[in-house]
Structure formats: C-alpha cells, structure tokens
Design an enzyme around this catalytic site. Structure first.
Site, PDB file in Angstrom:
ATOM      1  N   TRP A 106       0.835  -1.216   0.000  1.00  0.00           N
ATOM      2  CA  TRP A 106       0.000   0.000   0.000  1.00  0.00           C
ATOM      3  C   TRP A 106       0.857   1.248   0.000  1.00  0.00           C
ATOM      4  O   TRP A 106       0.535   2.223  -0.697  1.00  0.00           O
ATOM      5  CB  TRP A 106      -0.978   0.000   1.177  1.00  0.00           C
ATOM      6  CG  TRP A 106      -1.992  -1.104   1.084  1.00  0.00           C
ATOM      7  CD1 TRP A 106      -2.166  -2.129   1.959  1.00  0.00           C
ATOM      8  CD2 TRP A 106      -2.952  -1.320   0.034  1.00  0.00           C
ATOM      9  NE1 TRP A 106      -3.176  -2.959   1.531  1.00  0.00           N
ATOM     10  CE2 TRP A 106      -3.675  -2.496   0.356  1.00  0.00           C
ATOM     11  CE3 TRP A 106      -3.265  -0.636  -1.137  1.00  0.00           C
ATOM     12  CZ2 TRP A 106      -4.704  -2.996  -0.457  1.00  0.00           C
ATOM     13  CZ3 TRP A 106      -4.285  -1.133  -1.956  1.00  0.00           C
ATOM     14  CH2 TRP A 106      -4.981  -2.287  -1.604  1.00  0.00           C
ATOM     15  N   ASP A 174      -2.009   6.597   6.351  1.00  0.00           N
ATOM     16  CA  ASP A 174      -3.052   5.670   5.913  1.00  0.00           C
ATOM     17  C   ASP A 174      -3.330   4.738   7.092  1.00  0.00           C
ATOM     18  O   ASP A 174      -2.498   3.911   7.440  1.00  0.00           O
ATOM     19  CB  ASP A 174      -2.526   4.896   4.692  1.00  0.00           C
ATOM     20  CG  ASP A 174      -3.510   3.860   4.163  1.00  0.00           C
ATOM     21  OD1 ASP A 174      -4.557   3.637   4.804  1.00  0.00           O
ATOM     22  OD2 ASP A 174      -3.211   3.282   3.098  1.00  0.00           O
ATOM     23  N   LYS A 198     -12.508  -2.044   6.598  1.00  0.00           N
ATOM     24  CA  LYS A 198     -11.782  -2.936   7.500  1.00  0.00           C
ATOM     25  C   LYS A 198     -12.328  -2.830   8.926  1.00  0.00           C
ATOM     26  O   LYS A 198     -12.763  -3.807   9.496  1.00  0.00           O
ATOM     27  CB  LYS A 198     -10.291  -2.626   7.488  1.00  0.00           C
ATOM     28  CG  LYS A 198      -9.551  -3.291   6.339  1.00  0.00           C
ATOM     29  CD  LYS A 198      -9.295  -2.419   5.175  1.00  0.00           C
ATOM     30  CE  LYS A 198      -8.754  -3.175   3.985  1.00  0.00           C
ATOM     31  NZ  LYS A 198      -7.856  -2.370   3.169  1.00  0.00           N
TER      32      LYS A 198
END
Ligand SMILES: *Cc1c(COP(=O)(O)O)cnc(C)c1O
Length: 365
Positions: A106, A174, A198
């Site tokens: 990511w 993030d 999530k």
C-alpha cells in the site's frame, strides 16, 4: 450459521450492527423509508451524518481544528488526493518535495501515485526483508510538503511502534486497517485517512481527518471533486455522499462506544492478538515472519515451517479448505505474498480467535 470471517477487507461487521441495520431496513427511525432511499439533504438524513461525525470525534478525541470528511474512491483515491492538494505545482507534473516511507504494497502504491504530482523522496524502506519490519525513519526535512507513512500494513502484518519526528512538517497516515483499534493521537497528524471496509463499516466511504491549515492551498487545475476545499466547504455534501455506508459507520461507532470506547476495544484487541501470537510462538507447524516489536494487532500472517515447497503448498491449501469447512473463512494470505493470514479487526470476537487456535492445534495433530 454465522461463520468466523478472517477477511482482510471487506471484513466482518459486528452482529448487533447488522441486526440493527436489518431492523431499520424498510423503516428507519419512524420515517417510513430505508436510509438508502433518503435524500442526502433531507431532515431525515442530516442527523445520521451529523451523529456519525460527532461520535467519531468523541471516540478519537479529534481536536476542533480538524475537519472530518466522508469521501468516495477508497483509501486509494487518497494516494492521489494527498499529493494533488498538498504538493502539486501550478501545472501538472511539477510538484513540491515530499517524504514517503515504504513499508509494503500500500505504501508503494501511494508512492507511485505521488510521483505523478510531487517530487517524491522515499526516505526508508523495508523491502529488503519482504517488509517484515518497520525501517528506521529519518526526521523530516524542513521544506518537505508532507511526510507519508502507512500506519498498519494490512498485507504483511506490521505496524509502527513509534512515529517519526516530522517537526512542523505534516505527518500523513493511511490508517485503513487499524483506525479505532487502539488510541491514535490525532494532533500528531496533518491527515489521517481510512477506507471504511476494515474496521469502520462497509465499503464505499473513506474517512479523511484533516487539519484546517492543510485545506485551501490546492492549485486551480485540480479537479473539483478531488479537492479537499470542495468537500470541506460543503460538509461532505458537494455531491451525493455514500449515504448508506455513512449510516453503517455510525452504527459501528455506536457499538464501539457501547463497549466502552477505543481504550476498551484496544484492550480486547491486545488480548486477541496476544493469544494468537503466543500460540504461533509455541507451534511447531506455523510461525509469524514479523519482527516482534512491529507486529500488527489487526492482521496476522503466518507461515508453515515445512521446508519442502511442494509439501508446503499442499499443506497450505488443505489448511485453508479444512478451516473453511469448519466455519473459519478467508485465511489465505495475500495473493502477492502467499502463506496464511488472519485479520482480526475490532468485530472479530475473542471466541473466533480461540476457535481458530483450536482448529490449528488439531491440524498440527
Ligand atoms: C485496504 C487498504 C487500502 C485500499 O483501500 P481501498 O479502499 O480499496 O482503496 C489502502 N491502504 C491500506 C493500508 C489498506 O489496508
């Protein structure tokens, strides 16, 4: 029968949240409509988005000089919006200097996207050891436009144990896979962003918590829907927001609050992850590849000790299949790294972790 779902995302939601949503599906709050059918500008919907924001502010202790935005495009769109709003030049492709730390797939995606609009410098990386640790991160340079890290690395199961020193340079993170899993001191960050799917709710909404001074310096050429000033100026109602996902996030936040807030949930998460890591430490068949001090509470990859590749592949696929048959689903590792992974977000009850450990003990024989 409900299964125990170890999916990395979209992931399990708390059963009481799903039951509450079901009970309001056709008639929410006595309005005679589903939340999905409401105009986002109606008096019926307004209290829903306002409550979601206020409970999030309360749970995360978000200071008054931060905006909370409800955006679309996933966490991935933030990989673009951050450089476009905070580092882009007067013309495309001529941006300011920015710092990134590479701790996994990511981060790498954020870096690649950042390079289109900003002068990205990767100041540290843990790629040399398959991202199984968090590298030493240097202090920010005074003229960095921002400093970006991925707080919890969903795929490899690492998290930062200590934040880098960025001085007055905005630290951006993030937090898609660990927001609300333990306390985050919001005041240490310029921006915290997280896709909801999530730990916060269903897919479709991305939460962006942004300090006021970072809004309003975006070059004119940046598209209207990709500008923080657009969304902040209209309280996330410039265009239709993902209304139903926001409502679901609100229900999840109520659930967290009902359990006693973030401190209470962090305690549970430490207990859950502690049980699982302890088991892995003592297992002869499985181990955690991650350096101890950087281990994630949310995503726990595990690997077979078996050295014979063919035998290992056979064992892994049998493990995933038999686990699923026992009601323990989505335990395969990320397609790019292999092995297995248990994602144990806030909604995973401790009984699910215990059931997984018992299954693994039996599998070991
Ligand atoms: C899942 C995830 C993403 C991608 O989120 P999308 O909402 O699918 O764009 C980005 N970063 C991290 C850390 C993630 O876990």
């Amino acid at each position: 029968m409900r299964v125990y779902n170890f999916s990395p995302g979209p992931s399990a939601l708390p059963l009481p949240v799903l039951e509450k949503a079901a009970s309001e599906m056709t008639n929410a709050n006595g309005t005679g409509q589903s939340v999905m059918e409401m105009s986002h500008r109606s008096k019926d919907y307004k209290p829903i988005i306002e409550k979601t924001e206020s409970v999030l502010r309360e749970l995360m202790n978000i200071p008054a000089n931060y905006k909370v935005l409800f955006l679309q495009g996933g966490a991935s769109l933030q990989f673009s919006m951050i450089p476009l709003n905070l580092a882009a030049g007067d013309m495309p492709g001529k941006g300011k200097k920015t710092a990134y730390i590479d701790t996994g797939i990511w981060s790498d995606k954020a870096i690649k996207e950042g390079k289109k609009y900003a002068a990205v410098e990767v100041r540290a990386s843990s790629k040399d050891k398959a991202y199984t640790y968090i590298p030493d991160a240097p202090a920010a340079a005074a003229d960095d436009a921002y400093y970006h890290i991925t707080l919890n690395n969903t795929i490899v199961g690492t998290k930062w144990d200590k934040l880098p020193d960025t001085g007055s340079v905005p630290l951006i993170t993030d937090a898609s896979s660990n927001i609300l899993s333990e306390n985050i001191d919001v005041s240490k960050f310029g921006i915290i962003y997280a896709g909801a799917q999530k730990n916060l709710g269903p897919a479709g909404v991305t939460i962006v918590i942004i300090r006021d001074d970072l809004i309003g310096n975006t070059p004119d050429w940046v598209p209207i829907t990709l500008r923080y000033d657009t969304h902040a100026g209209e309280a996330s109602m410039y265009n239709t927001p993902p209304c139903y996902s926001i409502y679901m996030v609100g229900l999840v936040l109520d659930w967290v609050k009902g359990l006693g807030g973030v401190d209470a949930i962090a305690k549970l998460n430490m207990e859950k992850a502690g049980l699982f890591y302890d088991y892995l430490e003592n297992s002869k068949m499985f181990y955690s590849p991650v350096e101890k001090r950087f281990r994630s509470l949310m995503n726990i990859p595990f690997i077979m000790t078996e050295q014979d590749e063919a035998k290992k592949t056979e064992l892994e696929s049998r493990f995933v299949k038999e686990a699923a048959a026992a009601g323990l689903i989505n335990l395969a590792g990320h397609r790019l790294v292999g092995g297995m992974r248990a994602s144990i977000y806030n909604a995973m009850p401790i009984e699910g972790v215990k059931a997984l450990i018992n299954f693994m003990k039996k599998f070991e024989g």
